[in-house]
Design a protein around this motif. Structure first.
Motif, PDB file in Angstrom:
ATOM      1  N   UNK A   1       0.845  -1.201   0.000  1.00 16.74           N
ATOM      2  CA  UNK A   1       0.000   0.000   0.000  1.00 16.74           C
ATOM      3  C   UNK A   1       0.877   1.247   0.000  1.00 16.74           C
ATOM      4  N   UNK A   2       1.953   1.219   0.770  1.00 16.24           N
ATOM      5  CA  UNK A   2       2.871   2.361   0.815  1.00 16.24           C
ATOM      6  C   UNK A   2       3.590   2.544  -0.518  1.00 16.24           C
ATOM      7  N   UNK A   3       3.998   1.446  -1.128  1.00 13.50           N
ATOM      8  CA  UNK A   3       4.709   1.520  -2.403  1.00 13.50           C
ATOM      9  C   UNK A   3       3.807   1.937  -3.554  1.00 13.50           C
ATOM     10  N   UNK A   4       2.503   1.607  -3.480  1.00 12.42           N
ATOM     11  CA  UNK A   4       1.594   1.911  -4.589  1.00 12.42           C
ATOM     12  C   UNK A   4       1.445   3.403  -4.813  1.00 12.42           C
ATOM     13  N   UNK A   5       1.716   4.197  -3.794  1.00 10.87           N
ATOM     14  CA  UNK A   5       1.596   5.645  -3.956  1.00 10.87           C
ATOM     15  C   UNK A   5       2.777   6.236  -4.722  1.00 10.87           C
ATOM     16  N   UNK A   6       3.848   5.443  -4.903  1.00  9.94           N
ATOM     17  CA  UNK A   6       5.037   5.932  -5.592  1.00  9.94           C
ATOM     18  C   UNK A   6       5.131   5.443  -7.028  1.00  9.94           C
TER      19      UNK A   6
ATOM     20  N   UNK B   1      -8.190  -5.373  -3.434  1.00 12.05           N
ATOM     21  CA  UNK B   1      -8.619  -4.228  -4.251  1.00 12.05           C
ATOM     22  C   UNK B   1      -9.102  -3.085  -3.357  1.00 12.05           C
ATOM     23  N   UNK B   2      -9.813  -3.434  -2.299  1.00 13.21           N
ATOM     24  CA  UNK B   2     -10.303  -2.404  -1.374  1.00 13.21           C
ATOM     25  C   UNK B   2      -9.144  -1.665  -0.715  1.00 13.21           C
ATOM     26  N   UNK B   3      -8.119  -2.401  -0.288  1.00 12.54           N
ATOM     27  CA  UNK B   3      -6.983  -1.756   0.368  1.00 12.54           C
ATOM     28  C   UNK B   3      -6.254  -0.811  -0.579  1.00 12.54           C
ATOM     29  N   UNK B   4      -6.075  -1.232  -1.818  1.00 11.26           N
ATOM     30  CA  UNK B   4      -5.411  -0.356  -2.784  1.00 11.26           C
ATOM     31  C   UNK B   4      -6.271   0.860  -3.099  1.00 11.26           C
ATOM     32  N   UNK B   5      -7.588   0.649  -3.173  1.00 12.20           N
ATOM     33  CA  UNK B   5      -8.477   1.769  -3.470  1.00 12.20           C
ATOM     34  C   UNK B   5      -8.533   2.787  -2.352  1.00 12.20           C
ATOM     35  N   UNK B   6      -8.340   2.352  -1.105  1.00 14.32           N
ATOM     36  CA  UNK B   6      -8.428   3.265   0.031  1.00 14.32           C
ATOM     37  C   UNK B   6      -7.292   4.281   0.051  1.00 14.32           C
TER      38      UNK B   6
END
Length: 541
Positions: free
Chosen positions: A442-447, A469-474
């Motif tokens: 989740x932290x890496x997906x923002x980069x 999918x919910x965790x990534x969408x949040x």
């Protein structure tokens, strides 16, 4: 799934896919039912049936001479059928044959006045004797009842005749006497007719056909029993198959993905790699088997990323999975080789700070890498390692495994490193920890520009995928794509049906590109490979 596809076609395709996937449920239950039916058919006691026939006739003998001729009605036939099973008839047959039990049935023959008496017994001769005795005793019973009625009528007529004969002398010569004389003559004529009928009556029932000894058993009917077993087995098997499908929460096909996450792009289907026996040992199919179906699937995944990049510039991709052992690291390694072989400058980042494994796919060490740069033990240039034999591919290993991976991935230093990598390379592919156990992805997906979620066919559940999918969408992940890994024939998206036979132009067969270390690096030909196939190797959204 196309929005224009009729729902009836979708349902039929879904049912066929389920049956193909759960076919062994149907086969096993059907086989067991048929075997059971065969065992019963060959072990059951043989029964023989013999049939005697009776004809129902009008009982005109019990009616006055002036009455019109009678016809048989359906009510009379039904009455005779009931009388066949009456206690006096059954008891008479048992007494004559010295039997305690009878297996006898009766039935009307179509719309006729004929009744069949059917006796069943393991002994064919006894079956015929029972049927004939039953028919004879029933005729005797009906005759007895008819004679009893005639006798009663004769007694009544005789009483009337005696009364008139006593009264007649006193009225001789008078009109009343003439009337009594005429009445007396009629009664005597009727009495005489009843006596004649009584001598010839059969009670209105006669035996028209005696039972013969049956030569073949009437039961068990082997073919009928096997067909019934087959039908029951199929119904139970189908019910078990669809029940198992409903209880199975695992994702197995593209259709499952599209039903669970209809708004998320399915970017690739990667078949099971049969030659990868030991999953603990890294295996790079793009180098070991570059013409295998799995290698072609990674090329198609590269194409899907290129199409996605038309709408949004993609220079960095995070690859993760809901849980462990779903193939995220092998996806990063093979996709990196595919991108590098078409001329892109690619870096693979081993950002799984808990169980790093990416560098091992290329025979490199994870000792110096991302964490080394973040804590200042080495520079980025020192940590980057070029992959031997693959020009344009670089690996940034994990480095020392930290005690606090989530805190380290949240530091601004990581964002600076990613910015430097994006400036120096055409594509940054990031391998991370599984999504559900920890927050690292989740932290890496923002980069990164997009996130590929690797799902293992038959392993990842629908609940796990939804939660991921919910965790990534949040956290506002920019773009999410799904890769279905380890697809098998059983799953429904069948790669086994495709016969990939790559043929190249003669001048391209030896096409190689020198790598940075001087080794010849095999390159795909300029022309597209031809494939003999029964369907499309991969559907691209």
């Amino acid at each position: 799934m196309s929005p224009n596809t009729p729902s009836s076609q979708v349902d039929l395709r879904t049912y066929l896919r389920i049956l193909r996937r759960r076919k062994w449920w149907v086969v096993i239950f059907t086989g067991l039912a048929v075997l059971g039916a065969l065992a019963y058919a060959f072990s059951a006691t043989k029964e023989y049936s013999a049939t005697a026939q009776l004809l129902i006739q009008p009982q005109n003998a019990t009616m006055p001479l002036t009455s019109p001729a009678q016809t048989i009605t359906t009510t009379q036939v039904a009455t005779e059928l009931q009388l066949l099973s009456s206690a006096p008839v059954v008891d008479a047959v048992k007494k004559h044959l010295h039997l305690s039990q009878l297996n006898v049935a009766s039935a009307e023959q179509g719309q006729t006045d004929v009744i069949s008496v059917i006796a069943t017994n393991p002994d064919p001769k006894l079956a015929a004797r029972v049927a004939n005795t039953y028919a004879t005793d029933f005729v005797d019973y009906e005759t007895f009842v008819a004679l009893k009625g005639l006798t009663t009528t004769e007694i009544q007529l005789q009483s009337q005749i005696n009364a008139i004969e006593q009264e007649l002398p006193a009225t001789t010569g008078s009109p009343q006497g003439d009337a009594l004389a005429n009445q007396l003559a009629v009664l005597k004529e009727e009495y005489a007719q009843y006596q004649v009928d009584g001598a010839a009556t059969t009670g209105g029932v006669t035996v028209t056909s005696s039972a013969s000894v049956p030569k073949a058993p009437s039961s068990p009917k082997k073919l009928e029993i096997v067909l019934i077993g087959l039908a029951v087995g199929l119904m139970v098997g189908l019910g078990a198959a669809f029940t198992a499908e409903n209880l199975d929460d695992a994702i197995r096909s593209r259709d499952d993905l599209e039903h669970v996450t209809p708004d998320v792009l399915v970017m690739g289907l990667v078949p099971m790699i049969g030659s990868w026996r030991d999953r603990a040992e890294p295996f790079l199919v793009m180098r070991a088997e570059p013409t295998a179906p799995a290698a072609e699937a990674y090329r198609s995944l590269r194409t899907s990323l290129q199409f996605a990049a038309y709408d949004n510039q993609i220079t960095s991709v995070l690859v993760t999975s809901p849980t462990a052992t779903e193939g995220k690291t092998s996806t990063v390694a093979n996709l990196g080789v595919v991108l590098a072989t078409v001329g892109q400058n690619v870096v693979l980042v081993s950002a799984d700070l808990r169980r790093p494994r990416l560098a091992a796919f290329f025979g490199l060490d994870e000792g110096v890498g991302l964490t080394s740069v973040m804590i200042g033990e080495s520079t980025l240039d020192e940590a980057l390692r070029a992959v031997p034999d693959v020009a344009g591919l670089t690996v940034l290993g994990c480095g020392p495994v930290p005690p606090n991976p989530a805190e380290l991935l949240s530091s601004p230093k990581l964002a600076e490193i990613f910015d430097q990598l994006k400036e120096r390379f055409d594509m940054v592919l990031v391998d991370s920890s599984p999504l559900l156990p920890v927050t690292d992805p989740v932290l890496l997906s923002r980069l990164t520009d997009t996130t590929l979620l690797v799902v293992a066919s038959g392993q990842t559940t629908k609940r796990q995928l939804k939660r991921g999918i919910e965790q990534l969408g949040q956290v506002g992940t920019r773009q999410i794509g799904i890769v279905l890994n380890e697809v098998t024939r059983r799953g429904g998206d069948v790669y086994g049906e495709y016969d990939y036979s790559y043929t190249y132009e003669a001048q391209n067969k030896s096409s190689v590109t020198p790598s940075s270390n001087g080794h010849a690096d095999p390159q795909p030909p300029e022309t597209a490979p031809t494939a003999r196939r029964s369907g499309s190797p991969m559907e691209l959204d």
